[in-house]
Design a protein around this motif. Structure first.
Motif, mmCIF file in Angstrom:
data_model
loop_
_atom_site.group_PDB
_atom_site.id
_atom_site.type_symbol
_atom_site.label_atom_id
_atom_site.label_comp_id
_atom_site.label_asym_id
_atom_site.label_seq_id
_atom_site.Cartn_x
_atom_site.Cartn_y
_atom_site.Cartn_z
ATOM 1 N N ILE A 17 -60.684 45.103 43.253
ATOM 2 C CA ILE A 17 -60.540 46.520 42.921
ATOM 3 C C ILE A 17 -61.198 47.380 44.002
ATOM 4 O O ILE A 17 -60.651 48.398 44.438
ATOM 5 C CB ILE A 17 -61.155 46.831 41.539
ATOM 6 C CG1 ILE A 17 -60.242 46.315 40.425
ATOM 7 C CG2 ILE A 17 -61.362 48.344 41.365
ATOM 8 C CD1 ILE A 17 -60.821 46.462 39.027
ATOM 9 N N VAL A 21 -59.952 50.481 46.383
ATOM 10 C CA VAL A 21 -60.671 51.748 46.560
ATOM 11 C C VAL A 21 -60.859 52.045 48.045
ATOM 12 O O VAL A 21 -60.616 53.161 48.518
ATOM 13 C CB VAL A 21 -62.038 51.702 45.850
ATOM 14 C CG1 VAL A 21 -62.852 52.954 46.187
ATOM 15 C CG2 VAL A 21 -61.858 51.586 44.337
ATOM 16 N N GLY A 209 -57.498 49.739 41.919
ATOM 17 C CA GLY A 209 -58.530 50.272 42.811
ATOM 18 C C GLY A 209 -58.100 51.565 43.472
ATOM 19 O O GLY A 209 -58.886 52.519 43.586
ATOM 20 N N SER A 213 -59.889 55.200 42.854
ATOM 21 C CA SER A 213 -60.527 55.906 43.974
ATOM 22 C C SER A 213 -60.445 57.421 43.804
ATOM 23 O O SER A 213 -61.241 58.161 44.391
ATOM 24 C CB SER A 213 -59.867 55.503 45.296
ATOM 25 O OG SER A 213 -58.534 55.972 45.363
ATOM 26 N N SER A 289 -60.781 48.876 33.682
ATOM 27 C CA SER A 289 -61.982 48.471 34.421
ATOM 28 C C SER A 289 -63.170 48.216 33.499
ATOM 29 O O SER A 289 -63.873 47.206 33.633
ATOM 30 C CB SER A 289 -62.345 49.550 35.450
ATOM 31 O OG SER A 289 -61.294 49.734 36.362
#
Length: 307
Positions: A17, A21, A209, A213, A289
């Protein structure tokens, strides 16, 4: 051993993940690129992973338990759908859709299978594949309807046709044929199928991810539905399924497999479909998450109880 596998699986998820990001922050993966990655995941990688889950050798005992797993899986999904509807009555709007989808559809592939493999070996993966089969069928029928909202008769007919021709549904049919007729594939073909299917987990986490972000985590810290959704998903529903399983009588690998798979964190498809339909995609990424992280504790406790 089971605990170490859970830890490794969850830590691995979050590392990937973070790669997503990083890729987003560095503008390596743009919003448009992420949409194309979603297409690759749904249209190519996921179907191959489904087919690969059926490529095992089945003896008579396992085939008998496979049939039982069919029934147990159907019952488990009915319970999850019914209980989730009741528990989420206080939640409104698209957040209710996200939480309901997360409650019903668990991370069977990337977290569930490694744990089953560590506990029961290949036999556990076989039973998990049956549970996963219903996951696939329901994701592209019931799950899609949840995100799509209402259909006209014409739209419903068109969507049902799309569902039947969906690569994942076709993959399930191919997998069932392989299982029933015990079709032996060449080593090269099996390796290719598994190699393509293996990118499903990492690719789905990178997509999450990228979405994360751009999420402002702070605004969700005061959202009670996040906490309520996590407790519902990871504690209440698995506990209900476990208690109902006690009524069945003697515990078995088939029953335990269904319980374990039902207790997995929210599927990455929660976030992926939210992205596809542009419905609370940030909220969905947070739910996936957080449930994945906290499953490190809840699944460990569950395994200590049922094993």
């Amino acid at each position: 051993m089971e605990v170490s596998v859970i830890i490794e699986s969850v830590v691995s998820l979050f590392i990937i993940i973070l790669v997503g990001v990083y890729g987003s922050r560095k503008k390596i993966i743009t919003a448009e690129t992420n949409k194309r990655l979603v297409d690759i995941l749904i249209q190519i990688a996921l179907p191959f992973m489904i087919v690969s889950s059926f490529i095992y050798t089945y003896d008579h005992t396992i085939k008998s338990n496979v049939i039982k797993t069919f029934y147990y899986s159907i019952i488990a999904y009915i319970i999850m759908i019914f209980v989730s509807h009741l528990l989420l009555l206080p939640v409104k709007g698209h957040k209710k859709t996200i939480l309901h989808f997360a409650n019903v559809f668990t991370n069977t592939g990337y977290v569930g299978f490694p744990i089953l493999n560590s506990i029961y070996g290949t036999e556990g993966v076989v039973y998990g594949s049956i549970f996963n089969m219903f996951f696939v069928i329901l994701v592209w029928t019931y799950g899609l309807i949840l995100f799509k909202d209402n259909f006209s008769k014409k739209e419903l007919k068109a969507e049902l046709k799309k569902i039947l021709l969906n690569p994942s549904i076709i993959a399930v049919c191919i997998g069932i044929i392989i299982m029933i007729f015990d079709i032996q594939l060449s080593g090269a073909l099996i390796s290719s199928i598994e190699a393509i299917g293996n990118i499903t987990g990492p690719l789905s986490m990178i997509i999450i991810g990228v979405i994360l972000s751009n999420v402002k985590i702070q605004k969700y810290l005061k959202d009670w539905t996040v906490y309520y959704g996590v407790v519902t998903k990871l504690i209440i529903i698995p506990a209900i399924i476990y208690l109902i399983s006690l009524l069945v009588g003697n515990p078995s690998k088939a029953i335990n497999t269904v319980i374990i798979m039902s207790a997995m964190p929210a599927s990455a498809m929660t976030s992926i479909l939210a992205e596809s339909f542009d419905k609370e995609k940030e909220y969905a990424a947070v739910i996936v998450s957080v449930t994945t992280l906290l499953s490190l504790i809840t699944v460990t406790v569950l395994l200590k109880i049922i094993l």
